[in-house]
Design a protein around this motif. Structure first.
Motif, PDB file in Angstrom:
ATOM      1  N   ALA A 154       1.198  -1.447  -0.128  1.00 36.47           N
ATOM      2  CA  ALA A 154       0.197   0.179  -0.379  1.00 36.47           C
ATOM      3  C   ALA A 154       0.559   1.342   0.088  1.00 36.47           C
ATOM      4  N   LYS A 155       1.943   1.578   0.615  1.00 32.49           N
ATOM      5  CA  LYS A 155       2.962   2.220   0.480  1.00 32.49           C
ATOM      6  C   LYS A 155       3.814   2.620  -0.444  1.00 32.49           C
ATOM      7  N   ASP A 156       3.826   1.316  -1.158  1.00 30.78           N
ATOM      8  CA  ASP A 156       5.092   1.085  -2.129  1.00 30.78           C
ATOM      9  C   ASP A 156       4.237   0.369  -3.462  1.00 30.78           C
ATOM     10  N   PRO A 157       3.510   0.437  -4.203  1.00 31.15           N
ATOM     11  CA  PRO A 157       2.312  -0.960  -4.988  1.00 31.15           C
ATOM     12  C   PRO A 157       3.565  -1.315  -5.798  1.00 31.15           C
ATOM     13  N   GLY A 158       5.307  -1.089  -6.078  1.00 31.93           N
ATOM     14  CA  GLY A 158       5.844  -1.235  -7.119  1.00 31.93           C
ATOM     15  C   GLY A 158       6.855  -2.510  -5.779  1.00 31.93           C
ATOM     16  N   HIS A 159       6.919  -2.221  -4.622  1.00 27.05           N
ATOM     17  CA  HIS A 159       7.637  -3.620  -3.778  1.00 27.05           C
ATOM     18  C   HIS A 159       7.343  -5.082  -4.118  1.00 27.05           C
TER      19      HIS A 159
END
Length: 219
Positions: free
Chosen positions: A44-49
């Protein structure tokens, strides 16, 4: 300490990377629901994690939620198309869903310079073995053993494949290699049975350690 959970900032203050590591820590201590929450927060904080997406997929795979696993690994590959770990686990998910053709394609995408190359090559060899393509399996396994000469699964598969190809000397060679890595290998005990040094009942007793109550399927 490895025996105590790490402390992390409150969720609202934590970065995506910190939430990912919190998920890894929670999973290590068997708190899979909490781990899933942490991985989802990281995404949610970094969709590309990518690592959080893969971690979610592995959790789903371990829960036999193969459709969900497929989505997470596919999402990770949209971010990093050459990610070997995501390719490998996506292939496992596709195989679990019965899509052997796509599984073979995904295993083949794992590049030689990645950590999961040997695992993927081994799985491709297993597919070949199940289809009776022993020469093809051996070719794949030899490429794997050139990368990691101590992989027990690959060494065992090479011994099995050599026996199936009628190359008894090579089968003995790979069994000896395996014993150097795993001196108590049940596989080696079972393979020795096929040299004619024990009767069928002894052979089946040995194979039960490998295959459960119906070892005849191994032969």
């Amino acid at each position: 300490s490895d025996t105590l959970p790490r402390r992390f900032p409150p969720t609202e203050e934590a970065t995506a990377e910190q939430m990912y590591h919190k998920g890894v820590s929670e999973d290590k201590f068997g708190r899979t629901n909490s781990a899933e929450d942490a991985f989802r927060t990281a995404i949610a904080k970094d969709p590309g994690h990518t690592r959080a997406l893969i971690a979610l997929g592995i959790l789903a795979l371990n829960r036999f939620q193969f459709g969900a696993a497929l989505k997470h690994f596919s999402d990770a590959l949209e971010v990093e198309p050459d990610n070997g770990e995501a390719c490998y686990y996506l292939a496992l998910a596709r195989r679990a869903l019965g899509d052997k053709h796509s599984a073979r394609r995904e295993f083949s995408r794992v590049l030689p310079n990645t950590l999961f190359y040997v695992r993927a090559g081994y799985e491709l060899a297993v597919i070949d073995l199940r289809e009776g393509k022993f020469a093809s399996a051996r070719e794949r396994l030899l490429k794997c053993i050139a990368v990691n000469g101590r992989d027990r699964n690959v060494l065992a598969a090479l011994a099995y494949t050599s026996r199936k190809l009628g190359e008894d000397g090579q089968a003995v060679y790979w069994r000896k290699k395996l014993l150097l890595v795993d001196p108590t290998s049940a596989f080696v005990s079972a393979e020795h049975m096929f040299s004619g040094q024990a009767d069928q009942n002894t052979l089946l007793d040995s194979l039960e350690r490998l295959t459960g109550r119906h070892p005849q399927g191994y032969i």
